[in-house]
Scaffold this motif. Structure first.
Motif, PDB file in Angstrom:
ATOM      1  N   ARG B   9     -45.555 -24.445 -34.045  1.00  0.00           N
ATOM      2  CA  ARG B   9     -44.917 -25.612 -33.762  1.00  0.00           C
ATOM      3  C   ARG B   9     -43.478 -25.141 -32.820  1.00  0.00           C
ATOM      4  O   ARG B   9     -42.941 -25.818 -31.740  1.00  0.00           O
ATOM      5  CB  ARG B   9     -44.621 -25.813 -35.229  1.00  0.00           C
ATOM      6  CG  ARG B   9     -44.780 -26.034 -35.937  1.00  0.00           C
ATOM      7  CD  ARG B   9     -45.845 -27.422 -35.729  1.00  0.00           C
ATOM      8  NE  ARG B   9     -44.896 -28.744 -35.541  1.00  0.00           N
ATOM      9  CZ  ARG B   9     -43.651 -29.727 -35.303  1.00  0.00           C
ATOM     10  NH1 ARG B   9     -44.376 -29.660 -36.925  1.00  0.00           N
ATOM     11  NH2 ARG B   9     -43.534 -29.967 -34.905  1.00  0.00           N
ATOM     12  N   TYR B  10     -42.472 -23.899 -32.566  1.00  0.00           N
ATOM     13  CA  TYR B  10     -42.003 -23.741 -31.783  1.00  0.00           C
ATOM     14  C   TYR B  10     -41.882 -22.500 -31.328  1.00  0.00           C
ATOM     15  O   TYR B  10     -42.610 -21.270 -31.393  1.00  0.00           O
ATOM     16  CB  TYR B  10     -40.359 -24.289 -32.354  1.00  0.00           C
ATOM     17  CG  TYR B  10     -40.356 -24.925 -33.241  1.00  0.00           C
ATOM     18  CD1 TYR B  10     -40.141 -25.502 -34.667  1.00  0.00           C
ATOM     19  CD2 TYR B  10     -39.880 -26.243 -32.702  1.00  0.00           C
ATOM     20  CE1 TYR B  10     -40.887 -26.564 -35.695  1.00  0.00           C
ATOM     21  CE2 TYR B  10     -39.909 -27.775 -33.736  1.00  0.00           C
ATOM     22  CZ  TYR B  10     -39.717 -27.580 -34.251  1.00  0.00           C
ATOM     23  OH  TYR B  10     -39.690 -28.981 -35.811  1.00  0.00           O
ATOM     24  N   TYR B  35     -51.727 -32.379 -23.073  1.00  0.00           N
ATOM     25  CA  TYR B  35     -50.969 -32.516 -22.242  1.00  0.00           C
ATOM     26  C   TYR B  35     -49.595 -32.122 -22.553  1.00  0.00           C
ATOM     27  O   TYR B  35     -48.867 -31.349 -22.985  1.00  0.00           O
ATOM     28  CB  TYR B  35     -50.829 -33.464 -23.087  1.00  0.00           C
ATOM     29  CG  TYR B  35     -51.464 -35.435 -22.663  1.00  0.00           C
ATOM     30  CD1 TYR B  35     -52.567 -36.047 -22.309  1.00  0.00           C
ATOM     31  CD2 TYR B  35     -50.899 -36.256 -21.221  1.00  0.00           C
ATOM     32  CE1 TYR B  35     -54.047 -35.852 -22.709  1.00  0.00           C
ATOM     33  CE2 TYR B  35     -52.328 -37.132 -20.907  1.00  0.00           C
ATOM     34  CZ  TYR B  35     -53.244 -37.366 -21.467  1.00  0.00           C
ATOM     35  OH  TYR B  35     -54.470 -37.564 -20.570  1.00  0.00           O
ATOM     36  N   GLN B  37     -45.500 -32.218 -22.188  1.00  0.00           N
ATOM     37  CA  GLN B  37     -43.969 -33.609 -22.605  1.00  0.00           C
ATOM     38  C   GLN B  37     -42.541 -32.715 -21.866  1.00  0.00           C
ATOM     39  O   GLN B  37     -42.002 -32.175 -23.602  1.00  0.00           O
ATOM     40  CB  GLN B  37     -44.359 -34.435 -23.767  1.00  0.00           C
ATOM     41  CG  GLN B  37     -43.303 -35.252 -23.747  1.00  0.00           C
ATOM     42  CD  GLN B  37     -43.376 -36.483 -25.214  1.00  0.00           C
ATOM     43  OE1 GLN B  37     -43.737 -36.062 -26.397  1.00  0.00           O
ATOM     44  NE2 GLN B  37     -42.475 -37.615 -24.511  1.00  0.00           N
ATOM     45  N   PRO B  43     -45.966 -38.172 -21.910  1.00  0.00           N
ATOM     46  CA  PRO B  43     -46.879 -37.216 -22.137  1.00  0.00           C
ATOM     47  C   PRO B  43     -47.927 -37.354 -20.394  1.00  0.00           C
ATOM     48  O   PRO B  43     -47.394 -38.168 -19.361  1.00  0.00           O
ATOM     49  CB  PRO B  43     -47.424 -37.314 -23.063  1.00  0.00           C
ATOM     50  CG  PRO B  43     -47.146 -38.097 -23.846  1.00  0.00           C
ATOM     51  CD  PRO B  43     -46.011 -38.509 -22.955  1.00  0.00           C
ATOM     52  N   PHE B  45     -50.656 -35.298 -18.058  1.00  0.00           N
ATOM     53  CA  PHE B  45     -53.022 -34.771 -18.628  1.00  0.00           C
ATOM     54  C   PHE B  45     -51.754 -33.296 -17.309  1.00  0.00           C
ATOM     55  O   PHE B  45     -51.409 -33.250 -17.028  1.00  0.00           O
ATOM     56  CB  PHE B  45     -53.117 -35.785 -18.524  1.00  0.00           C
ATOM     57  CG  PHE B  45     -54.394 -35.082 -17.769  1.00  0.00           C
ATOM     58  CD1 PHE B  45     -55.135 -34.407 -16.877  1.00  0.00           C
ATOM     59  CD2 PHE B  45     -55.409 -34.864 -18.594  1.00  0.00           C
ATOM     60  CE1 PHE B  45     -56.490 -33.927 -16.477  1.00  0.00           C
ATOM     61  CE2 PHE B  45     -56.878 -34.866 -19.085  1.00  0.00           C
ATOM     62  CZ  PHE B  45     -56.801 -34.404 -17.806  1.00  0.00           C
ATOM     63  N   LEU B  91     -49.071 -30.735 -26.530  1.00  0.00           N
ATOM     64  CA  LEU B  91     -49.645 -31.201 -27.104  1.00  0.00           C
ATOM     65  C   LEU B  91     -51.305 -31.458 -26.939  1.00  0.00           C
ATOM     66  O   LEU B  91     -51.344 -31.877 -25.485  1.00  0.00           O
ATOM     67  CB  LEU B  91     -49.367 -33.267 -26.807  1.00  0.00           C
ATOM     68  CG  LEU B  91     -47.180 -33.806 -27.469  1.00  0.00           C
ATOM     69  CD1 LEU B  91     -47.506 -35.423 -26.317  1.00  0.00           C
ATOM     70  CD2 LEU B  91     -47.404 -33.581 -28.758  1.00  0.00           C
ATOM     71  N   LEU B 101     -58.344 -40.685 -23.117  1.00  0.00           N
ATOM     72  CA  LEU B 101     -57.950 -40.514 -24.593  1.00  0.00           C
ATOM     73  C   LEU B 101     -58.124 -42.608 -25.005  1.00  0.00           C
ATOM     74  O   LEU B 101     -58.471 -43.173 -24.062  1.00  0.00           O
ATOM     75  CB  LEU B 101     -56.398 -40.960 -24.127  1.00  0.00           C
ATOM     76  CG  LEU B 101     -55.580 -39.589 -24.352  1.00  0.00           C
ATOM     77  CD1 LEU B 101     -54.223 -39.697 -24.135  1.00  0.00           C
ATOM     78  CD2 LEU B 101     -56.209 -38.609 -25.162  1.00  0.00           C
ATOM     79  N   ALA B 105     -58.630 -41.315 -30.118  1.00  0.00           N
ATOM     80  CA  ALA B 105     -58.369 -39.965 -30.455  1.00  0.00           C
ATOM     81  C   ALA B 105     -56.683 -39.092 -31.137  1.00  0.00           C
ATOM     82  O   ALA B 105     -55.894 -40.401 -31.574  1.00  0.00           O
ATOM     83  CB  ALA B 105     -57.310 -39.860 -28.770  1.00  0.00           C
ATOM     84  N   PHE B 107     -53.994 -36.957 -31.892  1.00  0.00           N
ATOM     85  CA  PHE B 107     -53.154 -36.197 -30.846  1.00  0.00           C
ATOM     86  C   PHE B 107     -52.245 -35.064 -32.116  1.00  0.00           C
ATOM     87  O   PHE B 107     -52.260 -35.487 -33.355  1.00  0.00           O
ATOM     88  CB  PHE B 107     -51.464 -36.773 -30.564  1.00  0.00           C
ATOM     89  CG  PHE B 107     -51.576 -36.720 -28.945  1.00  0.00           C
ATOM     90  CD1 PHE B 107     -52.152 -38.173 -28.545  1.00  0.00           C
ATOM     91  CD2 PHE B 107     -51.056 -36.295 -28.032  1.00  0.00           C
ATOM     92  CE1 PHE B 107     -52.263 -38.956 -27.526  1.00  0.00           C
ATOM     93  CE2 PHE B 107     -51.632 -36.151 -26.639  1.00  0.00           C
ATOM     94  CZ  PHE B 107     -51.888 -37.896 -25.481  1.00  0.00           C
ATOM     95  N   GLY B 108     -51.998 -33.887 -31.815  1.00  0.00           N
ATOM     96  CA  GLY B 108     -51.516 -32.882 -33.110  1.00  0.00           C
ATOM     97  C   GLY B 108     -49.692 -33.507 -32.939  1.00  0.00           C
ATOM     98  O   GLY B 108     -49.561 -34.310 -32.212  1.00  0.00           O
ATOM     99  N   GLN B 109     -49.123 -32.466 -33.161  1.00  0.00           N
ATOM    100  CA  GLN B 109     -47.631 -32.867 -33.876  1.00  0.00           C
ATOM    101  C   GLN B 109     -46.586 -31.955 -32.293  1.00  0.00           C
ATOM    102  O   GLN B 109     -46.127 -32.153 -31.857  1.00  0.00           O
ATOM    103  CB  GLN B 109     -46.921 -31.959 -34.541  1.00  0.00           C
ATOM    104  CG  GLN B 109     -47.624 -32.840 -36.264  1.00  0.00           C
ATOM    105  CD  GLN B 109     -46.778 -31.667 -36.981  1.00  0.00           C
ATOM    106  OE1 GLN B 109     -47.261 -30.701 -38.025  1.00  0.00           O
ATOM    107  NE2 GLN B 109     -46.049 -32.586 -38.175  1.00  0.00           N
TER     108      GLN B 109
END
Lengths: 111, 116
Positions: B9-10, B35, B37, B43, B45, B91, B101, B105, B107-109
């Motif tokens: 996550r980080y 993506y 961001q 975001p 591509f 992402l 998209l 579709a 997205f994950g976190q």
């Protein structure tokens, strides 16, 4: 060169009133548009979409309007609720696999 | 799990370090997108896979960025010799529909990468 622009970085609305979020695009080849909602520390969540053959799409409290001649779309939320407070992204695509996002508008709905 | 899972996550990386970011898409989803961001931006591509085939990598910012999806499921985004401008949230999204998209579709976190 921003192909999708959301010119309002933030918007504040009273609970129960209408929220209107605006988006402009420059590429006339775009034929599919989406709105995403994003809470902090989460990924974007799909909200509503519209294809270029339509000028309006409605889903519950959410309506998206598309004005192709003006290259403008808007998202209306009626009535606005505190849980709607989030960042909203406008996105567009037209052929290929790439979707172009705007920079987002942060919506605050005050109780 | 039911959704798109990204790990870590980080991630904090020292400038010049190589990093690998993982995406576990929803089972059976043929499309996978990456993506990037940056802070205060939408975001952007990076790349698109249809199963194991990388059909579009036009958004990868430099040859330091490399993505793979060898078996058509899990994908890894690798960044070599990280630079401070690589700091962003990365992402991943997947869909059972091929192409851009779409309504299906997810997205994950995201993975927040900070290069120091």
């Amino acid at each position: 060169d921003q192909q999708v622009k959301q010119n309002s970085p933030s918007l504040s609305v009273q609970e129960g009133r209408i929220s209107i979020l605006n988006c402009d695009y420059t590429n006339s080849m775009f034929d599919y548009f989406l709105w995403y909602k994003k809470y902090p520390a989460e990924g974007p969540t799909f909200l509503i979409s519209i294809s270029s053959i339509k000028d309006k799409n409605e889903d519950g409290r959410f309506t998206v309007f598309l004005n192709k001649s003006a290259k403008h779309l808007s998202l209306h939320i009626v009535p606005s609720q505190p849980g709607d407070s989030a960042v909203y992204f406008c996105a567009a695509s037209g052929g290929g696999f790439k979707t172009i996002f705007g920079a987002g508008t942060r919506l605050f709905v005050k109780a | 799990g039911a959704g798109v899972s990204q790990s870590p996550r980080y991630k904090v990386a020292k400038r010049g370090q190589d990093v690998a970011l993982r995406c576990d898409p929803i089972s059976g989803h043929v499309s996978l997108f990456w993506y990037q961001q940056a802070l205060g931006q939408g975001p952007e591509f990076l790349t698109y896979f249809q199963n194991e085939a990388q059909l579009d990598k036009s958004g990868l910012p430099s040859d330091r960025f490399f993505a793979e999806r060898p078996e058509g499921s899990v994908s890894t985004l690798k960044i070599q010799r990280t630079q401070q401008e690589d700091s962003a949230v990365y992402l991943c999204a997947s869909s059972y529909i091929s192409g851009t998209l779409n309504t299906e579709a997810f997205f994950g976190q995201g993975t927040r990468l900070t290069v120091v």
